[in-house]
Design an enzyme around this catalytic site. Structure first.
Site, PDB file in Angstrom:
ATOM      1  N   LYS A 238       7.169  -9.638  -2.295  1.00 20.58           N
ATOM      2  CA  LYS A 238       6.771  -9.712  -3.713  1.00 20.58           C
ATOM      3  C   LYS A 238       8.006  -9.453  -4.589  1.00 20.58           C
ATOM      4  O   LYS A 238       9.108  -9.820  -4.186  1.00 20.58           O
ATOM      5  CB  LYS A 238       5.618  -8.752  -3.991  1.00 20.58           C
TER       6      LYS A 238
ATOM      7  N   GLU B  55      -1.672 -13.264  -6.585  1.00 21.87           N
ATOM      8  CA  GLU B  55      -0.951 -12.792  -7.772  1.00 21.87           C
ATOM      9  C   GLU B  55      -0.477 -13.961  -8.630  1.00 21.87           C
ATOM     10  O   GLU B  55      -0.382 -13.851  -9.846  1.00 21.87           O
ATOM     11  CB  GLU B  55       0.194 -11.865  -7.336  1.00 21.87           C
TER      12      GLU B  55
ATOM     13  N   GLU C 240      -6.504 -13.690   2.312  1.00 24.58           N
ATOM     14  CA  GLU C 240      -6.182 -12.421   1.666  1.00 24.58           C
ATOM     15  C   GLU C 240      -7.263 -12.082   0.641  1.00 24.58           C
ATOM     16  O   GLU C 240      -7.190 -12.531  -0.513  1.00 24.58           O
ATOM     17  CB  GLU C 240      -4.821 -12.505   0.964  1.00 24.58           C
TER      18      GLU C 240
ATOM     19  N   GLY D 248      -2.945  -4.443  -1.662  1.00 23.69           N
ATOM     20  CA  GLY D 248      -2.273  -3.333  -2.321  1.00 23.69           C
ATOM     21  C   GLY D 248      -3.199  -2.177  -2.670  1.00 23.69           C
ATOM     22  O   GLY D 248      -2.830  -1.284  -3.422  1.00 23.69           O
TER      23      GLY D 248
HETATM   24  P1  13P Z   1      -0.419  -5.475   0.845  1.00 22.96           P
HETATM   25  O1  13P Z   1      -0.113  -5.579   2.321  1.00 22.96           O
HETATM   26  O2  13P Z   1       0.565  -4.663   0.084  1.00 22.96           O
HETATM   27  O3  13P Z   1      -1.847  -5.110   0.604  1.00 22.96           O
HETATM   28  O4  13P Z   1      -0.242  -6.979   0.254  1.00 22.96           O
HETATM   29  C1  13P Z   1      -0.833  -8.039   0.916  1.00 22.96           C
HETATM   30  C2  13P Z   1      -0.328  -9.302   0.351  1.00 22.96           C
HETATM   31  O5  13P Z   1      -0.595  -9.640  -0.782  1.00 22.96           O
HETATM   32  C3  13P Z   1       0.547 -10.132   1.194  1.00 22.96           C
HETATM   33  O6  13P Z   1       0.773 -11.380   0.614  1.00 22.96           O
END
Ligand code: 13P
Length: 248
Positions: free
Chosen positions: A11, A95, A165, A171
């Protein structure tokens, strides 16, 4: 059988110093030869990462634009990503969909352009919490997939990994249970069988993403339709190596 796939998605995190450190850690770790590993980095660090990272792992961009070059201020083309060493691109991340307002169709166009440029695509799909609670997880995921199915040729899917996801698990530390992941992955595979072909459905990797860590990955990795992980937070830590070794 499907080659297990583990992606990191950094990210908007990292720095020159942090990436050099992390690459050193990852390069020294064990990585099974039957697991494919890809790390997604912010555009400005893709080149550094591709120079620093072990050669048995690949590098991804976290997004791209739908044109090769031109007057598109601030955008990055798939060709540019390839030029600086990326072999993959992450597309349709929640996102981008929810914060940047990117539509199913725009995401699908990005898939077309990225594949045409010779990048492989990690295509993210997943439902919001209210959509899961309303019982429409499957409709949402099918709608996101349909936009892409409409514009790709059957053979294109050999270069796509689907990352399921659930947005409520990203997150949040609220990981989907292995059974929840298995159930949705199996339903996605069943859908692809009808919507594309039995061959694509059988061969495509469906990775789970959302609060995956070095501990919770092991059990999920055993599920028949969980073919890997897309990892956010934990991919910025040495712990990522435990996820790479989840099937061992
Ligand atoms: P997290 O592993 O931080 O929950 O994020 C997952 C994600 O969005 C991977 O693209």
């Amino acid at each position: 059988s499907r080659t297990f796939w583990v992606g990191g998605n950094w990210k908007m995190n990292g720095s020159v110093a942090a990436i050099k450190d992390l690459a050193t850690t990852f390069n020294a770790g064990s990585s099974p030869s039957d697991v494919e590993v890809v790390i997604g980095a912010p555009f400005v660090y893709v080149h550094l990462l591709s120079e620093s990272l072990r050669k048995d792992w690949a590098v991804a961009g976290e997004n791209c634009y739908v044109e090769s070059s031109g007057a598109y201020t601030g955008e990055i083309s798939p060709e540019m990503l390839k030029d600086v060493g990326a072999q993959w691109v992450i597309l349709g991340h929640s996102e981008r969909r929810s914060i940047l307002g990117e539509s199913d169709d725009f995401t699908a166009q990005k898939c077309v352009k990225a594949l045409a440029a010779g990048l492989k695509v990690a295509l993210c799909v997943g439902e919001l919490l209210e959509e899961r609670e309303a019982g429409i997880t499957q409709q949402v995921v099918e709608r996101q997939l349909d936009a892409v199915i409409k514009v790709l040729k059957e053979e294109d899917w050999a270069n796509v990994v689907i990352a399921y996801e659930p947005v409520w698990a990203i997150g949040t530390g609220k990981v989907a249970t292995p059974d929840q992941a298995q159930e949705t992955h199996a339903a996605i595979r069943e859908y692809l069988k009808k919507a594309i072909s039995p061959k694509v459905a059988e061969e495509i990797r469906i990775a789970y993403g959302g609060s995956v860590n070095g501990k919770n990955c092991k059990e999920a990795a055993q599920k028949p339709d969980v073919d890997g992980f897309l990892v956010g937070g934990a991919s910025l830590k040495p712990e990522f190596l435990d996820i790479v070794n989840a099937t061992q």
